[in-house]
Design an enzyme around this catalytic site. Structure first.
Site, PDB file in Angstrom:
ATOM      1  N   ASP A 144       0.676  -0.969   0.039  1.00 25.50           N
ATOM      2  CA  ASP A 144       0.053   0.045   0.022  1.00 25.50           C
ATOM      3  C   ASP A 144       0.862   1.306  -0.103  1.00 25.50           C
ATOM      4  N   CYS A 198     -15.791  -7.048 -17.164  1.00 30.14           N
ATOM      5  CA  CYS A 198     -16.913  -6.443 -16.613  1.00 30.14           C
ATOM      6  C   CYS A 198     -17.925  -5.965 -17.757  1.00 30.14           C
ATOM      7  N   CYS A 201     -21.422  -3.502 -18.095  1.00 26.80           N
ATOM      8  CA  CYS A 201     -21.781  -3.039 -16.497  1.00 26.80           C
ATOM      9  C   CYS A 201     -21.257  -1.712 -16.170  1.00 26.80           C
ATOM     10  N   CYS A 204     -20.981   0.530 -10.466  1.00 25.59           N
ATOM     11  CA  CYS A 204     -19.968   1.115  -9.774  1.00 25.59           C
ATOM     12  C   CYS A 204     -20.080   2.514 -10.090  1.00 25.59           C
ATOM     13  N   CYS A 224     -13.795  11.496  -4.042  1.00 26.22           N
ATOM     14  CA  CYS A 224     -14.033  10.392  -3.306  1.00 26.22           C
ATOM     15  C   CYS A 224     -14.299  10.044  -2.027  1.00 26.22           C
ATOM     16  N   CYS A 254     -18.955   1.892  -4.588  1.00 24.80           N
ATOM     17  CA  CYS A 254     -18.649   1.448  -5.721  1.00 24.80           C
ATOM     18  C   CYS A 254     -18.597  -0.289  -5.740  1.00 24.80           C
ATOM     19  N   CYS A 258     -21.211  -4.095  -7.038  1.00 20.13           N
ATOM     20  CA  CYS A 258     -20.646  -4.795  -8.133  1.00 20.13           C
ATOM     21  C   CYS A 258     -21.003  -6.315  -8.094  1.00 20.13           C
TER      22      CYS A 258
HETATM   23  C1  B12 Z   1      -4.241   6.850  -3.428  1.00 19.34           C
HETATM   24  C2  B12 Z   1      -5.001   5.512  -3.318  1.00 19.34           C
HETATM   25  C3  B12 Z   1      -6.112   5.948  -3.122  1.00 19.34           C
HETATM   26  C4  B12 Z   1      -6.857   7.190  -3.500  1.00 19.34           C
HETATM   27  C5  B12 Z   1      -6.922   7.293  -4.805  1.00 19.34           C
HETATM   28  C6  B12 Z   1      -7.834   6.325  -5.515  1.00 19.34           C
HETATM   29  C7  B12 Z   1      -7.267   5.757  -6.902  1.00 19.34           C
HETATM   30  N1  B12 Z   1      -8.277   5.214  -7.692  1.00 19.34           N
HETATM   31  O1  B12 Z   1      -6.352   6.123  -7.513  1.00 19.34           O
HETATM   32  C8  B12 Z   1      -8.041   7.103  -2.460  1.00 19.34           C
HETATM   33  C9  B12 Z   1      -8.013   7.953  -1.132  1.00 19.34           C
HETATM   34  C10 B12 Z   1      -9.392   8.076  -3.064  1.00 19.34           C
HETATM   35  C11 B12 Z   1      -8.664   5.532  -2.364  1.00 19.34           C
HETATM   36  C12 B12 Z   1      -9.426   5.042  -2.094  1.00 19.34           C
HETATM   37  C13 B12 Z   1      -9.852   3.784  -1.956  1.00 19.34           C
HETATM   38  N2  B12 Z   1      -8.775   2.732  -2.120  1.00 19.34           N
HETATM   39 CO1  B12 Z   1      -6.768   3.088  -2.305  1.00 19.34          CO
HETATM   40  N3  B12 Z   1      -5.146   3.413  -2.880  1.00 19.34           N
HETATM   41  C14 B12 Z   1      -4.428   4.306  -3.124  1.00 19.34           C
HETATM   42  C15 B12 Z   1      -2.783   3.945  -3.609  1.00 19.34           C
HETATM   43  C16 B12 Z   1      -2.066   4.366  -2.351  1.00 19.34           C
HETATM   44  C17 B12 Z   1      -2.150   4.493  -4.727  1.00 19.34           C
HETATM   45  C18 B12 Z   1      -3.275   4.361  -6.058  1.00 19.34           C
HETATM   46  C19 B12 Z   1      -2.587   5.087  -7.149  1.00 19.34           C
HETATM   47  O2  B12 Z   1      -1.617   5.118  -7.311  1.00 19.34           O
HETATM   48  N4  B12 Z   1      -3.604   5.907  -7.646  1.00 19.34           N
HETATM   49  C20 B12 Z   1      -2.982   6.742  -8.917  1.00 19.34           C
HETATM   50  C21 B12 Z   1      -3.971   6.430 -10.092  1.00 19.34           C
HETATM   51  C22 B12 Z   1      -3.257   7.181 -11.298  1.00 19.34           C
HETATM   52  O3  B12 Z   1      -3.731   5.012 -10.408  1.00 19.34           O
HETATM   53  P1  B12 Z   1      -4.845   4.419 -11.088  1.00 19.34           P
HETATM   54  O4  B12 Z   1      -6.158   4.326 -10.324  1.00 19.34           O
HETATM   55  O5  B12 Z   1      -4.419   2.830 -10.979  1.00 19.34           O
HETATM   56  O6  B12 Z   1      -4.575   5.059 -12.205  1.00 19.34           O
HETATM   57  C23 B12 Z   1      -5.085   4.690 -13.605  1.00 19.34           C
HETATM   58  C24 B12 Z   1      -6.298   5.019 -14.124  1.00 19.34           C
HETATM   59  O7  B12 Z   1      -6.772   6.263 -13.460  1.00 19.34           O
HETATM   60  C25 B12 Z   1      -5.901   5.388 -15.590  1.00 19.34           C
HETATM   61  N5  B12 Z   1      -6.131   6.528 -16.309  1.00 19.34           N
HETATM   62  C26 B12 Z   1      -5.950   7.694 -16.034  1.00 19.34           C
HETATM   63  N6  B12 Z   1      -6.245   8.475 -16.781  1.00 19.34           N
HETATM   64  C27 B12 Z   1      -6.726   7.915 -17.886  1.00 19.34           C
HETATM   65  C28 B12 Z   1      -7.648   8.058 -19.038  1.00 19.34           C
HETATM   66  C29 B12 Z   1      -8.303   7.242 -19.982  1.00 19.34           C
HETATM   67  C30 B12 Z   1      -8.846   7.538 -21.086  1.00 19.34           C
HETATM   68  C31 B12 Z   1      -8.033   5.775 -19.480  1.00 19.34           C
HETATM   69  C32 B12 Z   1      -8.634   4.717 -20.242  1.00 19.34           C
HETATM   70  C33 B12 Z   1      -7.387   5.425 -18.301  1.00 19.34           C
HETATM   71  C34 B12 Z   1      -6.771   6.452 -17.508  1.00 19.34           C
HETATM   72  O8  B12 Z   1      -4.541   4.979 -15.785  1.00 19.34           O
HETATM   73  C35 B12 Z   1      -4.034   5.184 -14.459  1.00 19.34           C
HETATM   74  C36 B12 Z   1      -2.716   4.420 -14.403  1.00 19.34           C
HETATM   75  O9  B12 Z   1      -2.764   3.019 -14.762  1.00 19.34           O
HETATM   76  C37 B12 Z   1      -2.929   2.431  -3.443  1.00 19.34           C
HETATM   77  C38 B12 Z   1      -1.942   1.588  -3.140  1.00 19.34           C
HETATM   78  C39 B12 Z   1      -0.877   1.465  -3.994  1.00 19.34           C
HETATM   79  N7  B12 Z   1       0.403   2.044  -3.762  1.00 19.34           N
HETATM   80  O10 B12 Z   1      -1.131   1.489  -5.265  1.00 19.34           O
HETATM   81  C40 B12 Z   1      -4.270   1.840  -2.697  1.00 19.34           C
HETATM   82  C41 B12 Z   1      -5.466   0.905  -3.198  1.00 19.34           C
HETATM   83  C42 B12 Z   1      -5.548   1.022  -4.615  1.00 19.34           C
HETATM   84  N8  B12 Z   1      -6.744   1.043  -2.454  1.00 19.34           N
HETATM   85  C43 B12 Z   1      -7.247   0.319  -2.167  1.00 19.34           C
HETATM   86  C44 B12 Z   1      -8.306   0.501  -1.531  1.00 19.34           C
HETATM   87  C45 B12 Z   1      -9.122  -0.984  -0.639  1.00 19.34           C
HETATM   88  C46 B12 Z   1      -9.198   1.535  -1.475  1.00 19.34           C
HETATM   89  C47 B12 Z   1     -10.719   1.611  -1.004  1.00 19.34           C
HETATM   90  C48 B12 Z   1     -11.649   0.463  -1.438  1.00 19.34           C
HETATM   91  C49 B12 Z   1     -10.581   2.077   0.414  1.00 19.34           C
HETATM   92  C50 B12 Z   1     -12.054   2.217   0.837  1.00 19.34           C
HETATM   93  N9  B12 Z   1     -13.298   1.370   0.912  1.00 19.34           N
HETATM   94  O11 B12 Z   1     -12.446   3.352   1.469  1.00 19.34           O
HETATM   95  C51 B12 Z   1     -11.138   2.853  -1.956  1.00 19.34           C
HETATM   96  C52 B12 Z   1     -11.489   2.642  -3.448  1.00 19.34           C
HETATM   97  C53 B12 Z   1     -11.984   4.219  -4.034  1.00 19.34           C
HETATM   98  C54 B12 Z   1     -11.804   3.916  -5.498  1.00 19.34           C
HETATM   99  N10 B12 Z   1     -12.883   3.613  -6.137  1.00 19.34           N
HETATM  100  O12 B12 Z   1     -10.741   3.685  -6.086  1.00 19.34           O
HETATM  101  C55 B12 Z   1      -6.676  -1.063  -2.752  1.00 19.34           C
HETATM  102  C56 B12 Z   1      -7.264  -1.625  -3.844  1.00 19.34           C
HETATM  103  C57 B12 Z   1      -7.418  -3.372  -3.777  1.00 19.34           C
HETATM  104  C58 B12 Z   1      -7.797  -3.565  -4.965  1.00 19.34           C
HETATM  105  N11 B12 Z   1      -8.706  -4.569  -4.915  1.00 19.34           N
HETATM  106  O13 B12 Z   1      -7.704  -3.133  -6.265  1.00 19.34           O
HETATM  107  C59 B12 Z   1      -5.055  -0.512  -2.845  1.00 19.34           C
HETATM  108  C60 B12 Z   1      -4.273  -1.322  -3.941  1.00 19.34           C
HETATM  109  C61 B12 Z   1      -4.405  -0.795  -1.555  1.00 19.34           C
HETATM  110  C62 B12 Z   1      -3.855  -2.023  -1.373  1.00 19.34           C
HETATM  111  N12 B12 Z   1      -2.525  -2.375  -1.089  1.00 19.34           N
HETATM  112  O14 B12 Z   1      -4.423  -2.949  -1.279  1.00 19.34           O
HETATM  113  N13 B12 Z   1      -7.212   4.899  -2.665  1.00 19.34           N
HETATM  114  S1  SF4 Z   2     -18.480   4.930  -4.653  1.00 20.48           S
HETATM  115 FE1  SF4 Z   2     -16.361   4.253  -4.634  1.00 20.48          FE
HETATM  116  S2  SF4 Z   2     -15.428   6.183  -5.980  1.00 20.48           S
HETATM  117 FE2  SF4 Z   2     -17.666   6.824  -5.312  1.00 20.48          FE
HETATM  118  S3  SF4 Z   2     -17.015   7.777  -3.305  1.00 20.48           S
HETATM  119 FE3  SF4 Z   2     -17.395   5.767  -2.791  1.00 20.48          FE
HETATM  120  S4  SF4 Z   2     -15.393   4.677  -2.688  1.00 20.48           S
HETATM  121 FE4  SF4 Z   2     -15.107   6.380  -3.821  1.00 20.48          FE
END
Ligand code: B12
Ligand code: SF4
Length: 282
Positions: A144, A198, A201, A204, A224, A254, A258
């Site tokens: 994480d 997915c 669907c 979420c 969020c 979300c 699912c």
């Molecule tokens: C920062 C972070 C958050 C932030 C930002 C969330 C996010 N989606 O990035 C916040 C605080 C909101 C958060 C919330 C949650 N988190 Co969090 N979080 C992290 C963390 C530390 C980093 C994630 C990250 O790097 N985000 C940056 C973005 C850029 O990354 P990404 O989402 O993968 O981004 C891709 C897309 O955005 C896409 N993209 C961007 N622009 C575009 C444009 C187009 C056109 C397309 C197609 C794609 C695209 O490309 C990006 C790069 O691949 C990770 C742990 C880690 N070190 O990775 C845990 C992690 C993702 N979180 C986790 C969890 C459990 C949660 C929550 C469920 C907790 C909760 N119940 O409240 C929620 C879920 C919310 C959600 N729907 O995401 C778990 C997920 C496990 C899993 N099954 O996937 C992780 C992996 C932690 C862990 N070690 O287990 N989290």
């Molecule tokens: S439904 Fe998912 S993305 Fe929306 S606020 Fe809740 S955790 Fe964040």
């Protein structure tokens, strides 16, 4: 990227099989192996940061592209062992408190004890088990908090596919699992990625109370509820307060809608079971 060190006396295919078995024995439900190439994600990560979606999580921007380059995080890394551990406690899937405004809702992942130490220790044990087999080699466990894109690594390692909420999904555990990884310098064979299941669907996306899922797989953290209740130090903006309802620590909406989460496996870890002090929060 540095050239992989060679370990001529090791049967890497057998070792990869053993690692999966040792991982299971240590309580992981899925172990996958991938290389360190996340170059496809660099532009997307940069775009996400440029859009300011990380809000006040300055640490997200601080490490720049290191998040997509595990070999810069730990020099010599050529493979990542990605691990999944289920966290859904018994009886928690129904989330009754969401419907009762006199009770507070705590997200499912936080009902039990903190997961970071437990998973990190298990990964360390896995690292040591490999060392007992192959001798000295480079390894470092992360869970994480490391500046590395855990979800894209796990996807490449075949642990699941990325849902539209940006979380990793698998057919047996839905998305109710944590991710962790061992960065290693052994040139093990890599696993194929999983297929996206997915389809059309969008449950979420449409269920998010605050409209935080701004595109398929793209979450604007500033909207969020997880960010608003856990990461944001300042005052929660008024525009989100009604939508937040009684959620006081994280959000699962979300995930709760699912279809893959309806029949998801429960955790085997008693540490992740609901703590007594949170007896009403389920
Ligand atoms: C920062 C972070 C958050 C932030 C930002 C969330 C996010 N989606 O990035 C916040 C605080 C909101 C958060 C919330 C949650 N988190 Co969090 N979080 C992290 C963390 C530390 C980093 C994630 C990250 O790097 N985000 C940056 C973005 C850029 O990354 P990404 O989402 O993968 O981004 C891709 C897309 O955005 C896409 N993209 C961007 N622009 C575009 C444009 C187009 C056109 C397309 C197609 C794609 C695209 O490309 C990006 C790069 O691949 C990770 C742990 C880690 N070190 O990775 C845990 C992690 C993702 N979180 C986790 C969890 C459990 C949660 C929550 C469920 C907790 C909760 N119940 O409240 C929620 C879920 C919310 C959600 N729907 O995401 C778990 C997920 C496990 C899993 N099954 O996937 C992780 C992996 C932690 C862990 N070690 O287990 N989290
Ligand atoms: S439904 Fe998912 S993305 Fe929306 S606020 Fe809740 S955790 Fe964040």
């Amino acid at each position: 990227m540095s050239e992989p060190r060679s370990f001529p006396s090791i049967n890497v295919n057998q070792l990869a099989e053993n690692i999966r078995q040792w991982g299971r024995e240590l309580g992981f439900q899925h172990i996958g192996i991938t290389d360190v190439d996340l170059s496809q994600h660099e532009a997307l990560l940069q775009k996400w940061l440029d859009n300011g979606y990380h809000g006040e999580m300055d640490w997200m921007a601080r490490h720049g592209m290191m998040r997509a380059r595990p070999q810069e995080l730990v020099e010599g890394t050529v493979r990542v062992i990605s691990a999944r551990m289920n966290y859904l406690p018994p009886d928690a899937g129904f989330a009754q408190t969401l419907a009762d405004p006199s009770l507070a809702y705590i997200s499912r992942y936080a009902l039990g004890r903190d997961y970071h130490k437990l998973i990190r220790n298990r990964l360390k044990k896995l690292g040591e088990r490999i060392e007992a087999e192959v001798g000295k080699y480079g390894y470092r466990p992360f869970v994480d908090s490391a500046p590395v894109l855990e979800r894209p690594l796990a996807e490449k390692a075949g642990l699941g596919w990325t849902g539209k909420h940006s979380l990793l999904l698998s057919e047996d555990a839905g998305s109710w699992f944590f991710l962790g990884e061992l960065l290693i310098d052994l040139p093990l064979p890599v696993d194929p990625p999983a297929q996206d299941k997915c389809g059309k669907c969008v449950a979420c996306m449409t269920s998010c109370p605050t409209g935080a899922i701004v595109g398929e797989t793209v979450v604007d953290a500033r909207r969020c509820i997880s960010y608003l209740t856990i990461e944001l130090d300042g005052i929660i903006p008024e525009e989100f307060r009604e939508a937040m309802g009684n959620r006081i620590y994280g959000c699962d909406d979300c995930q709760l809608v699912c279809p893959y989460n309806r029949t998801a496996e429960l955790t085997q870890e008693t540490d992740f079971h609901r703590r007594e002090s949170l007896a009403q929060q389920h």
